[in-house]
Design a protein around this motif. Structure first.
Motif, PDB file in Angstrom:
ATOM      1  N   LEU A   1       0.820  -1.212   0.000  1.00  0.00           N
ATOM      2  CA  LEU A   1       0.000   0.000   0.000  1.00  0.00           C
ATOM      3  C   LEU A   1       0.853   1.260   0.000  1.00  0.00           C
ATOM      4  CD1 LEU A   1      -2.063  -2.235   0.740  1.00  0.00           C
ATOM      5  CD2 LEU A   1      -3.260  -0.512   2.089  1.00  0.00           C
ATOM      6  N   VAL A   2       1.998   1.215   0.698  1.00  0.00           N
ATOM      7  CA  VAL A   2       2.924   2.342   0.644  1.00  0.00           C
ATOM      8  C   VAL A   2       3.389   2.569  -0.790  1.00  0.00           C
ATOM      9  CG1 VAL A   2       5.191   3.181   1.374  1.00  0.00           C
ATOM     10  CG2 VAL A   2       3.695   2.054   3.033  1.00  0.00           C
ATOM     11  N   ALA A   3       3.694   1.486  -1.495  1.00  0.00           N
ATOM     12  CA  ALA A   3       4.112   1.602  -2.901  1.00  0.00           C
ATOM     13  C   ALA A   3       3.005   2.200  -3.756  1.00  0.00           C
ATOM     14  CB  ALA A   3       4.515   0.225  -3.429  1.00  0.00           C
ATOM     15  N   ALA A   4       1.758   1.880  -3.426  1.00  0.00           N
ATOM     16  CA  ALA A   4       0.632   2.427  -4.185  1.00  0.00           C
ATOM     17  C   ALA A   4       0.528   3.937  -4.002  1.00  0.00           C
ATOM     18  CB  ALA A   4      -0.664   1.748  -3.757  1.00  0.00           C
ATOM     19  N   THR A   5       0.798   4.432  -2.796  1.00  0.00           N
ATOM     20  CA  THR A   5       0.758   5.879  -2.583  1.00  0.00           C
ATOM     21  C   THR A   5       1.890   6.574  -3.334  1.00  0.00           C
ATOM     22  OG1 THR A   5       2.133   5.875  -0.566  1.00  0.00           O
ATOM     23  CG2 THR A   5      -0.237   5.517  -0.288  1.00  0.00           C
ATOM     24  N   VAL A   6       3.032   5.895  -3.431  1.00  0.00           N
ATOM     25  CA  VAL A   6       4.153   6.458  -4.186  1.00  0.00           C
ATOM     26  C   VAL A   6       3.781   6.558  -5.664  1.00  0.00           C
ATOM     27  CG1 VAL A   6       6.527   6.071  -4.938  1.00  0.00           C
ATOM     28  CG2 VAL A   6       5.895   5.666  -2.545  1.00  0.00           C
ATOM     29  N   ARG A   7       3.136   5.533  -6.202  1.00  0.00           N
ATOM     30  CA  ARG A   7       2.692   5.581  -7.608  1.00  0.00           C
ATOM     31  C   ARG A   7       1.706   6.719  -7.829  1.00  0.00           C
ATOM     32  NH1 ARG A   7       2.366  -0.028  -6.870  1.00  0.00           N
ATOM     33  NH2 ARG A   7       0.074   0.064  -6.716  1.00  0.00           N
ATOM     34  N   ALA A   8       0.824   6.917  -6.869  1.00  0.00           N
ATOM     35  CA  ALA A   8      -0.140   8.009  -6.989  1.00  0.00           C
ATOM     36  C   ALA A   8       0.578   9.354  -7.031  1.00  0.00           C
ATOM     37  CB  ALA A   8      -1.135   7.970  -5.834  1.00  0.00           C
ATOM     38  N   GLY A   9       1.595   9.504  -6.190  1.00  0.00           N
ATOM     39  CA  GLY A   9       2.357  10.741  -6.191  1.00  0.00           C
ATOM     40  C   GLY A   9       3.076  10.977  -7.506  1.00  0.00           C
ATOM     41  N   GLU A  10       3.651   9.928  -8.047  1.00  0.00           N
ATOM     42  CA  GLU A  10       4.339  10.060  -9.335  1.00  0.00           C
ATOM     43  C   GLU A  10       3.359  10.417 -10.446  1.00  0.00           C
ATOM     44  OE1 GLU A  10       6.089   6.229  -9.575  1.00  0.00           O
ATOM     45  OE2 GLU A  10       7.860   6.760  -8.364  1.00  0.00           O
TER      46      GLU A  10
END
Length: 332
Positions: A191-200
């Motif tokens: 889920l942390v990785a998913a938030t990073v993708r959203a930021g990118e």
């Protein structure tokens, strides 16, 4: 290192003043946030009570059910809470559970579409663009002056709930943070990785992720585990949480739990929740063991480890158990 918060179960046997007292205890013990859950209750009114009984701690919903409130109502309550607290309020929103909502006669749509749309609507009202969002709303005036929705004196962070990566990314793309409930420790990095993708994808920093961690502090490890098992067995049978368990690598356990849940077999449901699963979700046992387990969450790239304390000792009330746990695990 993650900051520490607390989430209070507002469906637990306690009065409103008990929640206010627990919020004050969390503030006194140095916790960064005091949140409240919503089930059979109105979390936002309880948040307001806690805000009025504290002076420094961040307070908010973890989370309020979006389908039960129009975005205008949520935004206006958030405005009031923020104004009265000097900007300490966080509006956490989520979808709730389909089976419970439909039992109330609420139509449930597509989660990955509905929640981001709800957040955008709330943010439009908070930003003073409510009339543009709802152009068909008939104009109102008072003594010849046109009226508009009230807006907050301080920015109101709006967070979204997520159990899986799809919702985490969808929510993170429009919100100021992500709140997770009953996601195993080994599934949190996804889920942390998913938030990073959203930021990118949106060209802004990834919003913070705040993860719930259930707490059962007791010198008797076996007793603590049994209480944890009894507390978690219903939740992990619900489809969203069961899927999160399977994604974290516990496919067989998730299947057994789902089968027992559908059959209404509470004995089999409890038996399917192993000690290993309990350690995925909880801090359990003596204080020293709980602190050792908490260290894992500090290393999980979460912004806040949100402790969810439960009573464990024989005859212990919910408020007493929470207060005892808060003091035992208070930030140093």
């Amino acid at each position: 290192m993650a900051e520490l918060g607390v989430a209070l179960l507002t469906f637990a046997p306690a009065r409103t003043q008990d929640f206010v007292s627990l919020g004050r205890c969390a503030e006194e013990e140095g916790y960064a946030a005091c949140y409240t859950t919503e089930s059979l209750t109105d979390t936002l009114s309880i948040d307001l009570a806690i805000l009025l009984g504290t002076s420094r701690i961040r307070v908010g919903s973890f989370v309020t059910v979006s389908y039960l409130r129009h975005p205008i109502i949520a935004a206006q309550m958030a405005t009031t809470a923020s104004d009265l607290s000097g900007g300490r309020f966080v509006l956490g929103v989520g979808l709730g559970h389909k089976v419970r909502l439909e039992a109330l006669g609420v139509t449930v749509g597509k989660p990955s579409t509905d929640l981001p749309a709800y957040v955008r609507d709330v943010k439009e009202v908070l930003a003073g663009r409510g009339k543009q969002r709802y152009p068909d709303l008939p104009p109102q005036s008072y003594q010849g002056r046109p009226l508009d929705f009230r807006t907050p004196e301080h920015p109101v962070p709006v967070y979204t709930a997520a159990v899986g990566p799809k919702m985490a990314e969808a929510g993170a793309a429009v919100s100021d943070g992500v709140m997770t409930w009953l996601v195993p420790h080994s599934g949190t990095s996804e889920l942390v990785a998913a938030t990073v993708r959203a930021g990118e994808r949106t060209g802004r920093p990834a919003p913070p992720l705040e993860a719930s961690v259930h707490v059962f502090v007791c010198d008797d490890l076996d007793a603590a585990r049994e209480t944890a098992r009894a507390s978690l067995s219903y939740w992990v049978g619900l489809p969203a949480y069961n899927s999160a368990l399977a994604r974290a690598g516990y496919e067989e356990e998730a299947a057994r739990i789902a089968t027992a849940f559908r059959a209404g077999d509470t004995a089999a449901l409890g038996a399917a929740v192993s000690d290993r699963l309990i350690d995925e979700y909880c801090l359990v046992g003596p204080r020293a063991r709980c602190l050792d387990q908490l260290a894992r969450w500090h290393d999980a790239d979460v912004a806040t480890a949100v402790l969810v304390p439960h009573p464990v000792l024989p005859g212990e009330s919910y408020p007493a158990g929470v207060e005892r746990s808060l003091r035992a695990l208070a930030p140093s």
